[in-house]
Scaffold this motif. Structure first.
Motif, PDB file in Angstrom:
ATOM      1  N   PHE A   4       9.740 -44.344  69.214  1.00  9.72           N
ATOM      2  CA  PHE A   4      11.148 -44.798  68.833  1.00  9.72           C
ATOM      3  C   PHE A   4      11.972 -43.579  68.410  1.00  9.72           C
ATOM      4  O   PHE A   4      11.310 -42.579  67.798  1.00  9.72           O
ATOM      5  CB  PHE A   4      10.948 -45.723  67.206  1.00  9.72           C
ATOM      6  N   ARG A   5      13.181 -43.615  68.789  1.00 16.84           N
ATOM      7  CA  ARG A   5      14.111 -42.632  68.395  1.00 16.84           C
ATOM      8  C   ARG A   5      15.315 -42.950  67.842  1.00 16.84           C
ATOM      9  O   ARG A   5      15.965 -44.072  67.949  1.00 16.84           O
ATOM     10  CB  ARG A   5      14.499 -41.861  70.062  1.00 16.84           C
ATOM     11  N   GLY A   6      15.815 -42.032  66.983  1.00 17.95           N
ATOM     12  CA  GLY A   6      16.882 -42.150  66.047  1.00 17.95           C
ATOM     13  C   GLY A   6      17.467 -41.174  65.687  1.00 17.95           C
ATOM     14  O   GLY A   6      17.165 -40.037  65.827  1.00 17.95           O
ATOM     15  N   ARG A   7      18.807 -41.059  64.912  1.00 19.90           N
ATOM     16  CA  ARG A   7      19.466 -40.290  64.277  1.00 19.90           C
ATOM     17  C   ARG A   7      19.438 -40.519  62.739  1.00 19.90           C
ATOM     18  O   ARG A   7      19.673 -41.925  62.212  1.00 19.90           O
ATOM     19  CB  ARG A   7      20.754 -39.712  64.669  1.00 19.90           C
ATOM     20  N   ALA A   8      19.291 -39.725  61.841  1.00 17.49           N
ATOM     21  CA  ALA A   8      19.370 -39.865  60.334  1.00 17.49           C
ATOM     22  C   ALA A   8      19.715 -38.568  59.681  1.00 17.49           C
ATOM     23  O   ALA A   8      19.443 -37.404  59.998  1.00 17.49           O
ATOM     24  CB  ALA A   8      18.062 -40.533  59.843  1.00 17.49           C
ATOM     25  N   HIS A   9      20.486 -38.784  58.536  1.00 18.29           N
ATOM     26  CA  HIS A   9      20.895 -37.698  57.558  1.00 18.29           C
ATOM     27  C   HIS A   9      19.723 -37.992  56.463  1.00 18.29           C
ATOM     28  O   HIS A   9      20.066 -38.343  55.556  1.00 18.29           O
ATOM     29  CB  HIS A   9      22.109 -37.953  56.924  1.00 18.29           C
ATOM     30  N   LEU A  10      18.675 -37.417  56.450  1.00 22.81           N
ATOM     31  CA  LEU A  10      17.413 -37.614  55.741  1.00 22.81           C
ATOM     32  C   LEU A  10      17.898 -36.830  54.395  1.00 22.81           C
ATOM     33  O   LEU A  10      18.880 -36.013  54.225  1.00 22.81           O
ATOM     34  CB  LEU A  10      16.331 -36.779  55.984  1.00 22.81           C
ATOM     35  N   PRO A  11      17.486 -37.516  53.180  1.00 19.50           N
ATOM     36  CA  PRO A  11      17.743 -37.177  51.928  1.00 19.50           C
ATOM     37  C   PRO A  11      17.473 -35.541  51.843  1.00 19.50           C
ATOM     38  O   PRO A  11      16.400 -34.697  52.197  1.00 19.50           O
ATOM     39  CB  PRO A  11      16.880 -37.760  51.163  1.00 19.50           C
ATOM     40  N   GLY A  12      18.389 -34.928  51.330  1.00 18.52           N
ATOM     41  CA  GLY A  12      18.474 -33.511  51.110  1.00 18.52           C
ATOM     42  C   GLY A  12      18.666 -32.651  52.077  1.00 18.52           C
ATOM     43  O   GLY A  12      18.886 -31.233  52.078  1.00 18.52           O
ATOM     44  N   VAL A  13      19.074 -33.151  53.333  1.00 17.01           N
ATOM     45  CA  VAL A  13      19.207 -32.407  54.553  1.00 17.01           C
ATOM     46  C   VAL A  13      20.693 -32.167  54.704  1.00 17.01           C
ATOM     47  O   VAL A  13      21.513 -33.243  54.297  1.00 17.01           O
ATOM     48  CB  VAL A  13      18.533 -32.880  56.014  1.00 17.01           C
ATOM     49  N   LYS A  15      22.562 -32.084  57.283  1.00 23.60           N
ATOM     50  CA  LYS A  15      23.335 -32.762  58.332  1.00 23.60           C
ATOM     51  C   LYS A  15      22.418 -33.893  59.144  1.00 23.60           C
ATOM     52  O   LYS A  15      21.168 -33.705  58.872  1.00 23.60           O
ATOM     53  CB  LYS A  15      23.778 -31.893  59.571  1.00 23.60           C
ATOM     54  N   GLU A  16      22.935 -34.463  60.081  1.00 27.17           N
ATOM     55  CA  GLU A  16      22.055 -35.591  60.603  1.00 27.17           C
ATOM     56  C   GLU A  16      21.238 -34.744  61.767  1.00 27.17           C
ATOM     57  O   GLU A  16      21.589 -34.015  62.488  1.00 27.17           O
ATOM     58  CB  GLU A  16      23.153 -36.569  61.506  1.00 27.17           C
ATOM     59  N   TRP A  17      19.849 -35.405  61.726  1.00 29.36           N
ATOM     60  CA  TRP A  17      18.855 -34.889  62.628  1.00 29.36           C
ATOM     61  C   TRP A  17      18.575 -36.062  63.762  1.00 29.36           C
ATOM     62  O   TRP A  17      18.544 -37.170  63.261  1.00 29.36           O
ATOM     63  CB  TRP A  17      17.599 -34.738  61.964  1.00 29.36           C
ATOM     64  N   SER A  18      18.170 -35.676  64.949  1.00 36.11           N
ATOM     65  CA  SER A  18      17.564 -36.460  65.926  1.00 36.11           C
ATOM     66  C   SER A  18      16.205 -36.378  65.590  1.00 36.11           C
ATOM     67  O   SER A  18      15.411 -35.463  65.265  1.00 36.11           O
ATOM     68  CB  SER A  18      17.733 -36.013  67.152  1.00 36.11           C
ATOM     69  N   ILE A  19      15.356 -37.707  65.646  1.00 39.28           N
ATOM     70  CA  ILE A  19      13.894 -37.705  65.177  1.00 39.28           C
ATOM     71  C   ILE A  19      13.524 -38.946  65.976  1.00 39.28           C
ATOM     72  O   ILE A  19      14.006 -39.671  66.313  1.00 39.28           O
ATOM     73  CB  ILE A  19      14.014 -38.490  63.582  1.00 39.28           C
ATOM     74  N   GLU A  20      12.052 -38.534  66.217  1.00 44.58           N
ATOM     75  CA  GLU A  20      11.426 -39.315  67.123  1.00 44.58           C
ATOM     76  C   GLU A  20      10.183 -39.883  66.203  1.00 44.58           C
ATOM     77  O   GLU A  20       9.546 -38.965  65.489  1.00 44.58           O
ATOM     78  CB  GLU A  20      10.831 -38.578  68.177  1.00 44.58           C
ATOM     79  N   LEU A  21       9.770 -40.988  66.234  1.00 41.83           N
ATOM     80  CA  LEU A  21       8.725 -41.753  65.425  1.00 41.83           C
ATOM     81  C   LEU A  21       7.644 -41.984  66.426  1.00 41.83           C
ATOM     82  O   LEU A  21       8.081 -43.108  66.999  1.00 41.83           O
ATOM     83  CB  LEU A  21       9.278 -42.618  64.346  1.00 41.83           C
ATOM     84  N   HIS A  33       8.751 -36.655  64.327  1.00 41.38           N
ATOM     85  CA  HIS A  33       9.145 -35.271  64.952  1.00 41.38           C
ATOM     86  C   HIS A  33      10.295 -34.952  65.116  1.00 41.38           C
ATOM     87  O   HIS A  33      11.388 -36.082  65.239  1.00 41.38           O
ATOM     88  CB  HIS A  33       8.300 -35.110  66.452  1.00 41.38           C
ATOM     89  N   THR A  34      10.812 -33.747  64.884  1.00 39.11           N
ATOM     90  CA  THR A  34      12.337 -33.367  64.993  1.00 39.11           C
ATOM     91  C   THR A  34      12.485 -31.938  65.414  1.00 39.11           C
ATOM     92  O   THR A  34      11.920 -31.149  64.838  1.00 39.11           O
ATOM     93  CB  THR A  34      13.466 -33.657  63.842  1.00 39.11           C
ATOM     94  N   ASN A  35      13.436 -31.888  66.305  1.00 35.03           N
ATOM     95  CA  ASN A  35      13.527 -30.289  66.732  1.00 35.03           C
ATOM     96  C   ASN A  35      14.756 -29.571  66.042  1.00 35.03           C
ATOM     97  O   ASN A  35      14.874 -28.690  66.015  1.00 35.03           O
ATOM     98  CB  ASN A  35      14.073 -30.210  68.339  1.00 35.03           C
ATOM     99  N   ASP A  36      15.362 -30.432  65.173  1.00 32.19           N
ATOM    100  CA  ASP A  36      16.558 -29.966  64.214  1.00 32.19           C
ATOM    101  C   ASP A  36      15.896 -29.304  62.831  1.00 32.19           C
ATOM    102  O   ASP A  36      16.860 -28.707  62.297  1.00 32.19           O
ATOM    103  CB  ASP A  36      17.229 -31.404  63.908  1.00 32.19           C
ATOM    104  N   ALA A  37      14.937 -29.512  62.570  1.00 32.35           N
ATOM    105  CA  ALA A  37      14.134 -28.892  61.395  1.00 32.35           C
ATOM    106  C   ALA A  37      14.179 -27.538  61.287  1.00 32.35           C
ATOM    107  O   ALA A  37      14.025 -26.828  62.311  1.00 32.35           O
ATOM    108  CB  ALA A  37      12.573 -29.434  61.065  1.00 32.35           C
ATOM    109  N   PRO A  38      14.705 -26.688  60.122  1.00 36.82           N
ATOM    110  CA  PRO A  38      14.558 -25.194  60.084  1.00 36.82           C
ATOM    111  C   PRO A  38      13.176 -24.814  60.098  1.00 36.82           C
ATOM    112  O   PRO A  38      12.184 -25.472  59.539  1.00 36.82           O
ATOM    113  CB  PRO A  38      15.363 -25.064  58.955  1.00 36.82           C
ATOM    114  N   GLY A  39      12.666 -23.636  60.603  1.00 34.32           N
ATOM    115  CA  GLY A  39      11.621 -23.261  60.721  1.00 34.32           C
ATOM    116  C   GLY A  39      10.680 -23.700  61.876  1.00 34.32           C
ATOM    117  O   GLY A  39      11.169 -24.416  62.640  1.00 34.32           O
ATOM    118  N   PRO A  40       9.448 -23.014  61.817  1.00 35.83           N
ATOM    119  CA  PRO A  40       8.667 -23.325  62.872  1.00 35.83           C
ATOM    120  C   PRO A  40       7.841 -24.796  62.975  1.00 35.83           C
ATOM    121  O   PRO A  40       7.476 -25.449  63.840  1.00 35.83           O
ATOM    122  CB  PRO A  40       7.519 -22.236  62.805  1.00 35.83           C
ATOM    123  N   ILE A  41       7.833 -25.448  61.904  1.00 36.84           N
ATOM    124  CA  ILE A  41       7.249 -26.744  61.884  1.00 36.84           C
ATOM    125  C   ILE A  41       8.167 -27.799  62.155  1.00 36.84           C
ATOM    126  O   ILE A  41       9.428 -28.175  61.375  1.00 36.84           O
ATOM    127  CB  ILE A  41       6.464 -27.000  60.331  1.00 36.84           C
TER     128      ILE A  41
END
Length: 106
Positions: A4-13, A15-21, A33-41
């Motif tokens: 599944f794919r979508g976009r969400a403004h996760l609590p504490g983040v 801005k909105e991120w693209s997310i794959e579940l 999974h998201t490529n928008d997260a800061p850092g290597p994870i």
């Protein structure tokens, strides 16, 4: 396995991120999974996964910055998409922070 794919403004983040579940209902296996997260994870497993048939799921993730712990709860809509809510830890004033999420089945 369903994706599944979508976009969400996760609590504490900030801005909105693209997310794959990725979800295997039978094995109770979930990966976020998201490529928008800061850092290597950029990928986190679902923990304490509970499914109710193939139409409802609840789980938590740990390590998604900056809130670190999120609880996810989704139900399957007509057409197979997922709709739900993500709950983060309470903020400094004790207020629970949430966001609504819609994921389209890939």
């Amino acid at each position: 396995m369903e994706t599944f794919r979508g976009r969400a403004h996760l609590p504490g983040v900030g801005k909105e991120w693209s997310i794959e579940l990725e979800l295997d209902w039978d094995k109770k296996d979930v990966t976020i999974h998201t490529n928008d997260a800061p850092g290597p994870i950029t990928t986190w497993p679902g923990l304490v996964v509970q499914t109710f048939g193939t139409y409802e799921i609840a789980f938590k993730t740990k390590g998604i910055p900056p809130e670190l712990t999120h609880w996810w709860h989704f139900v399957r809509a007509d057409g197979g998409d997922l709709w739900g809510i993500v709950v983060g830890l309470p903020d400094a004033q004790g207020k629970w922070i949430t966001c609504a999420v819609a994921f389209k089945k890939k």
